[in-house]
Motif scaffolding. Structure first.
Motif, PDB file in Angstrom:
ATOM      1  N   PRO A   1     -80.612 -37.305 -10.868  1.00 49.34           N
ATOM      2  CA  PRO A   1     -81.670 -36.331 -10.600  1.00 49.34           C
ATOM      3  C   PRO A   1     -81.765 -35.291 -11.722  1.00 49.34           C
ATOM      4  CG  PRO A   1     -80.420 -36.752  -8.611  1.00 49.34           C
ATOM      5  CD  PRO A   1     -79.698 -37.459  -9.717  1.00 49.34           C
ATOM      6  N   GLY A   2     -82.981 -35.091 -12.219  1.00 43.32           N
ATOM      7  CA  GLY A   2     -83.184 -34.143 -13.306  1.00 43.32           C
ATOM      8  C   GLY A   2     -82.826 -34.686 -14.664  1.00 43.32           C
ATOM      9  N   TYR A   3     -82.695 -36.009 -14.780  1.00 43.62           N
ATOM     10  CA  TYR A   3     -82.247 -36.630 -16.030  1.00 43.62           C
ATOM     11  C   TYR A   3     -83.109 -36.185 -17.222  1.00 43.62           C
ATOM     12  CZ  TYR A   3     -81.388 -40.335 -19.483  1.00 43.62           C
ATOM     13  OH  TYR A   3     -81.102 -41.023 -20.623  1.00 43.62           O
TER      14      TYR A   3
ATOM     15  N   GLU B   1     -91.293 -36.745 -15.624  1.00 43.59           N
ATOM     16  CA  GLU B   1     -90.165 -36.674 -14.699  1.00 43.59           C
ATOM     17  C   GLU B   1     -89.460 -38.022 -14.702  1.00 43.59           C
ATOM     18  OE1 GLU B   1     -90.352 -34.991 -10.875  1.00 43.59           O
ATOM     19  OE2 GLU B   1     -91.904 -33.530 -11.368  1.00 43.59           O
TER      20      GLU B   1
ATOM     21  N   HIS C   1     -86.006 -39.516 -13.346  1.00 44.68           N
ATOM     22  CA  HIS C   1     -84.793 -39.311 -12.554  1.00 44.68           C
ATOM     23  C   HIS C   1     -84.015 -40.628 -12.396  1.00 44.68           C
ATOM     24  CE1 HIS C   1     -86.389 -35.362 -11.427  1.00 44.68           C
ATOM     25  NE2 HIS C   1     -87.521 -35.960 -11.095  1.00 44.68           N
TER      26      HIS C   1
ATOM     27  N   TYR D   1     -85.902 -28.086 -11.929  1.00 42.11           N
ATOM     28  CA  TYR D   1     -86.717 -29.294 -12.037  1.00 42.11           C
ATOM     29  C   TYR D   1     -87.276 -29.751 -10.699  1.00 42.11           C
ATOM     30  CZ  TYR D   1     -82.471 -31.797 -10.526  1.00 42.11           C
ATOM     31  OH  TYR D   1     -81.366 -32.241  -9.838  1.00 42.11           O
TER      32      TYR D   1
END
Length: 592
Positions: A243-245, A237, A239, A212
């Motif tokens: 992070p990368g949620y 995106e 986050h 990601y």
């Protein structure tokens, strides 16, 4: 454009996730197959009558079945369909119903011990049966469904975490449990089709970042291959929680072949966590993210038939495997990047052949940057006018509109379009920039030039030095796949290479490390400083090597042998000499 590819027959097997399949039963084009029409539907209606008052006293009918080596709870229910009764003497039902069969695995760790229709069904789903006949109507208005000139039933299976290829068997098993002949469901009509299909792998939280990342395959697929205006563009995106949620990108069917040649399905690439990831501990699967690729019906012009399931599965799995490869993650079960305690996924290799290709995204990016640099140096005032219009205009622009808005003639606009082929796309009477990447590159240059546009163009003898740096080559890619090597950026080193393959002993480990050093230097970068390698033997002994340059040197014994016999020295891995060179490893050989 063609990118070299290899077909691998040993790779991790992604897990099935969501599925939605619409079967048609009762009509069939083959003459030797019996057409059962609405017979199974009538059998389900009879089941309601047979159950009678027990709906009130005992609740909904429920049965257990054995399926895929597990015990499943099922129950039967019905609802109003909203359809008008069929105007046919053979149809004697006053009310048209839809029937639902709920199913859930009792062996699933999430099973709540309640009736199947009340369970959350993380591993389970529903079978919905709808009647169909010619001139189908609802409140007197026509209903748009396929008309085969005879009655039939539509059977929709929606499920999670069950192999998609078993859906038809599941239907027959459930129907048998309620006394409805499974032979009714032996021959689905060729028009039976797939509306949803998804596969995933679950990666450790510490390993999934490259997927990601801003330069990872999800973001770059969106930026580089989706047009500036045409088609469907979606990139999310989120986050906010971690992070990368939730990071996704959608690839349309017409663009799928730009990722992997031969692919044709619209799809979504998605890296995501559960709604509240902070509620889970590291030893629980939801603590770690899924990377999923799903077929998007709305982004695919063609219909994916039930008979096309294996081809669709292959394409989705290849997208997963190639994305992992492009992100520097290993693609075999030997990699320790995968979560082995996911309750719905066994981290095992499969021997189904899958195509891996060299990542096209860096080449596309380099090509687009190079194209902008080349054409930017030759831009005229008219080129600039059209470029700025396409960068700032909110809608799609026709050549005639571009002429009116820029004050140029229609002929000039056509000349601009032809001259700037590769940056501007002219389709269906509309102009747009070729990609989001080109939009960004042009916008950056236009803003930087400002009033100095002509100066900037004039000095654009532009460093047309080729910006296409060499990317990972085939030899290194093959070695990575062979030994399940994942590449991770870490704070404590420049790059960490993690070897998923477990050597049988130290001698095999030495040989593998030597091969890694040689191939990495020849095909990735010559300087190994700051590149660490971690390898674990089959007995659990673990080694982290900080400097392969110092770790390998010719032994005194091999030098003497070379002198005596005038033969080439045999390079060996000498841990003690490596230590003596002042570079002790981060971890000693141990059994932890």
């Amino acid at each position: 454009m063609y990118w070299g590819c290899t077909h691998v027959s040993r790779h991790v097997k992604p897990a099935p996730h969501e599925g939605d399949v619409r079967f048609t039963f009762g009509v069939h084009p083959k003459e030797h197959v019996t057409d059962h029409g609405l017979a199974p539907y009538y059998a389900m209606d009879s089941l309601i009558k047979e159950w009678g008052d027990r709906w009130e006293t005992e609740g909904k009918p429920a049965e257990e079945i054995q399926f895929q080596g597990e015990t499943w709870a099922t129950c039967f229910d019905y609802s109003k369909s909203g359809l008008d009764p069929w105007d046919n003497p053979d149809f004697e039902l006053e009310q048209v119903r839809e029937f639902q069969f709920y199913f859930v695995s009792k062996d699933s760790p999430t099973y709540e011990g309640v009736r199947a229709d009340r369970d959350k069904r993380v591993k389970g789903g529903t079978i919905t049966v709808r009647p169909r006949w010619p001139d189908l109507r609802s409140d007197g208005e026509p209903v748009s469904v396929p008309d085969y000139g005879a009655p039939y039933i539509d059977v929709q299976v929606q499920a999670s975490n069950i192999p998609h290829e078993t859906y038809l068997t599941l239907v027959k098993r459930v129907m048998d449990a309620y006394g409805i002949h499974s032979r009714y469901f032996d021959h689905p009509h060729p028009d039976s089709h797939i509306d949803d299909l998804a596969y995933y792998v679950r990666l450790k939280r510490s390993e999934s970042g490259p997927l990601y990342a801003p330069d990872g395959p999800i973001a770059r697929a969106h930026t580089l291959i989706q047009g500036d205006r045409s088609g469907y563009r979606k990139h999310v995106e989120n986050h906010t929680k971690i992070p990368g949620y939730y990071v996704t990108a959608t690839v349309e069917d017409e663009k799928a072949g730009e990722l992997v040649r031969g692919h044709s399905l619209g799809k979504e690439l998605k890296h995501y966590y559960p709604e509240e990831p902070q509620q889970y501990a590291p030893d629980e699967a939801p603590y770690h993210p899924k990377f999923e690729v799903s077929y998007q019906t709305s982004r695919t012009d063609q219909t994916v038939r039930w008979d096309d399931l294996e081809d669709a599965r292959r394409e989705l799995e290849e997208t997963i495997l190639n994305s992992l490869e492009w992100a520097g993650l290993a693609t075999t079960a030997a990699s320790d990047a995968f979560v082995e305690f996911d309750p719905y996924w066994d981290v095992v290799n499969t021997h189904k052949s899958r195509k891996l290709v060299k990542c096209p995204l860096p080449e596309i990016e380099d090509e687009q940057e190079h194209r902008v640099m080349q054409l930017w140096g030759d831009m005229t005032e008219a080129d600039r006018d059209v470029t700025e219009l396409l960068l700032t205009d909110g809608g799609k622009v026709s050549p005639q509109e571009a002429a009116e808005k820029t004050g140029n003639t229609y002929r000039t606009i056509r000349e601009v379009t032809n001259r700037m082929e590769g940056l501007i796309r002219h389709t269906y009477g509309e102009l747009e920039l070729e990609s989001k990447k080109i939009q960004q590159e042009l916008l950056k240059r236009v803003r930087a030039a400002g009033d100095r546009f002509e100066q900037e163009i004039g000095s654009a003898a532009m460093e047309l030095a080729d910006v296409a740096e060499e990317r990972a080559r085939d030899a290194w890619s093959r070695l990575r796949r062979e030994y399940a090597i994942s590449s991770v950026d870490r704070d404590d080193c420049r790059k960490l290479l993690k070897v998923g393959y477990q050597p049988a002993d130290r001698e095999e480990a030495r040989n593998i490390l030597r091969e890694i050093k040689t191939t990495y230097q020849e095909h990735v970068e010559s300087i190994m400083a700051g590149v660490h390698v971690v390898v674990t033997l089959a007995d659990g002994t673990r080694r982290r090597v900080r400097d392969l340059e110092q770790a390998f040197q010719k032994s005194v014994e091999s030098q003497q042998r070379e002198a005596r016999h005038n033969q080439q020295a045999r390079e060996i891995f000498d841990f003690e000499a490596w230590k003596a060179a002042g570079c002790p490893p981060a971890d000693e050989w141990d059994t932890g």
